[in-house]
Design an enzyme around this catalytic site. Structure first.
Site, mmCIF file in Angstrom:
data_model
loop_
_atom_site.group_PDB
_atom_site.id
_atom_site.type_symbol
_atom_site.label_atom_id
_atom_site.label_comp_id
_atom_site.label_asym_id
_atom_site.label_seq_id
_atom_site.Cartn_x
_atom_site.Cartn_y
_atom_site.Cartn_z
ATOM 1 N N PHE A 58 -16.564 3.442 6.068
ATOM 2 C CA PHE A 58 -15.122 3.561 5.825
ATOM 3 C C PHE A 58 -14.749 3.549 4.338
ATOM 4 O O PHE A 58 -13.580 3.693 3.986
ATOM 5 C CB PHE A 58 -14.362 2.442 6.557
ATOM 6 N N ASN A 107 -1.979 0.082 7.083
ATOM 7 C CA ASN A 107 -1.441 -1.213 7.516
ATOM 8 C C ASN A 107 -0.539 -1.898 6.491
ATOM 9 O O ASN A 107 -0.339 -3.101 6.543
ATOM 10 C CB ASN A 107 -2.561 -2.130 8.000
ATOM 11 N N TYR A 115 -12.761 -1.942 -4.315
ATOM 12 C CA TYR A 115 -13.497 -1.901 -3.051
ATOM 13 C C TYR A 115 -15.015 -1.924 -3.249
ATOM 14 O O TYR A 115 -15.767 -1.486 -2.367
ATOM 15 C CB TYR A 115 -13.094 -0.662 -2.254
ATOM 16 N N LYS A 131 0.813 -1.211 0.000
ATOM 17 C CA LYS A 131 0.000 0.000 0.000
ATOM 18 C C LYS A 131 0.854 1.272 0.000
ATOM 19 O O LYS A 131 2.050 1.230 0.294
ATOM 20 C CB LYS A 131 -0.925 -0.026 1.211
ATOM 21 N N THR A 138 -5.232 -7.382 10.688
ATOM 22 C CA THR A 138 -5.465 -6.076 10.063
ATOM 23 C C THR A 138 -5.001 -4.926 10.950
ATOM 24 O O THR A 138 -4.404 -3.972 10.469
ATOM 25 C CB THR A 138 -6.968 -5.911 9.734
ATOM 26 N N ARG A 176 -2.266 -14.392 3.908
ATOM 27 C CA ARG A 176 -3.098 -13.671 4.881
ATOM 28 C C ARG A 176 -2.519 -13.824 6.294
ATOM 29 O O ARG A 176 -2.408 -12.858 7.034
ATOM 30 C CB ARG A 176 -4.539 -14.182 4.861
ATOM 31 N N ARG A 186 2.609 -6.842 8.857
ATOM 32 C CA ARG A 186 1.970 -5.733 9.578
ATOM 33 C C ARG A 186 2.546 -5.563 10.977
ATOM 34 O O ARG A 186 2.703 -4.439 11.461
ATOM 35 C CB ARG A 186 0.467 -5.938 9.642
ATOM 36 N N HIS A 189 -2.052 -5.384 1.430
ATOM 37 C CA HIS A 189 -3.365 -5.989 1.187
ATOM 38 C C HIS A 189 -3.150 -7.353 0.557
ATOM 39 O O HIS A 189 -2.270 -7.518 -0.276
ATOM 40 C CB HIS A 189 -4.197 -5.127 0.220
ATOM 41 N N GLU A 192 -9.412 -9.703 -8.144
ATOM 42 C CA GLU A 192 -8.395 -8.672 -7.969
ATOM 43 C C GLU A 192 -7.246 -8.835 -8.953
ATOM 44 O O GLU A 192 -6.744 -7.844 -9.495
ATOM 45 C CB GLU A 192 -7.905 -8.667 -6.518
#
Length: 157
Positions: A61, A116, A53, A13, A95, A89, A106, A119, A130
């Site tokens: 959010f 964070n 998204y 990110k 998260t 993951r 993270r 993704h 995606e």
């Protein structure tokens, strides 16, 4: 031959890109044994962010997600490996970085939940969707073994 090999989408990110963490995050991913089969840096525009998204439209959010992902360049990747979706993951960490395990991406690099660092797709369906948003099929490279594949092949010989 691996039985549960799959592909997943991962994005470093804007916060991690801005902080100069690209190489360190990619190194952790490669050290873990995942194969990067596609990689590029890009600036996500509002149209792509809205597609990415889409399931969050209408949630409180949503606007913050779009604003953040469009705030700077990201590194988009397709990773391949044994149980890649669930494995990445777990490797990314929870998260909220305050709850993420030390050693996770993270846990080691993120400071607050809103920023964070990374993704990863949360399901096979999300991964396929995606990957399709960020990469054309001809941009995905293949043809070399992961570390786990090499070890398994050597053990069979």
């Amino acid at each position: 031959m691996l039985t549960n090999e799959e592909r997943t989408f991962v994005a470093i990110k804007p916060d991690a890109v801005k902080r100069g963490l690209i190489g360190r995050i990619i190194r952790k991913i490669e050290d873990k044994g995942y194969k990067i089969v596609a990689l590029k840096m890009l600036q996500v525009d509002e149209e792509l962010a809205a597609k990415h998204y889409a399931e969050h439209v209408g949630k409180p959010f949503y606007e913050g997600l779009v604003r953040f992902i469009t705030s700077g360049p990201i590194i988009a990747m397709v990773l391949q490996g044994e149980n890649a979706i669930s494995g990445i993951r777990k490797f990314m960490g929870k998260t909220d970085p305050n709850d993420a395990e030390v050693g996770s991406i993270r846990g080691d690099f993120a400071q607050v939940m809103r920023y964070n660092s990374i993704h990863g797709s949360d399901s096979k369906e999300s991964a396929e969707r995606e990957i399709g948003l960020y990469f054309k099929e001809e941009e995905i490279c293949d043809g070399w073994e992961t570390m786990l594949e090499m070890i398994m092949r050597e053990c069979e010989e």
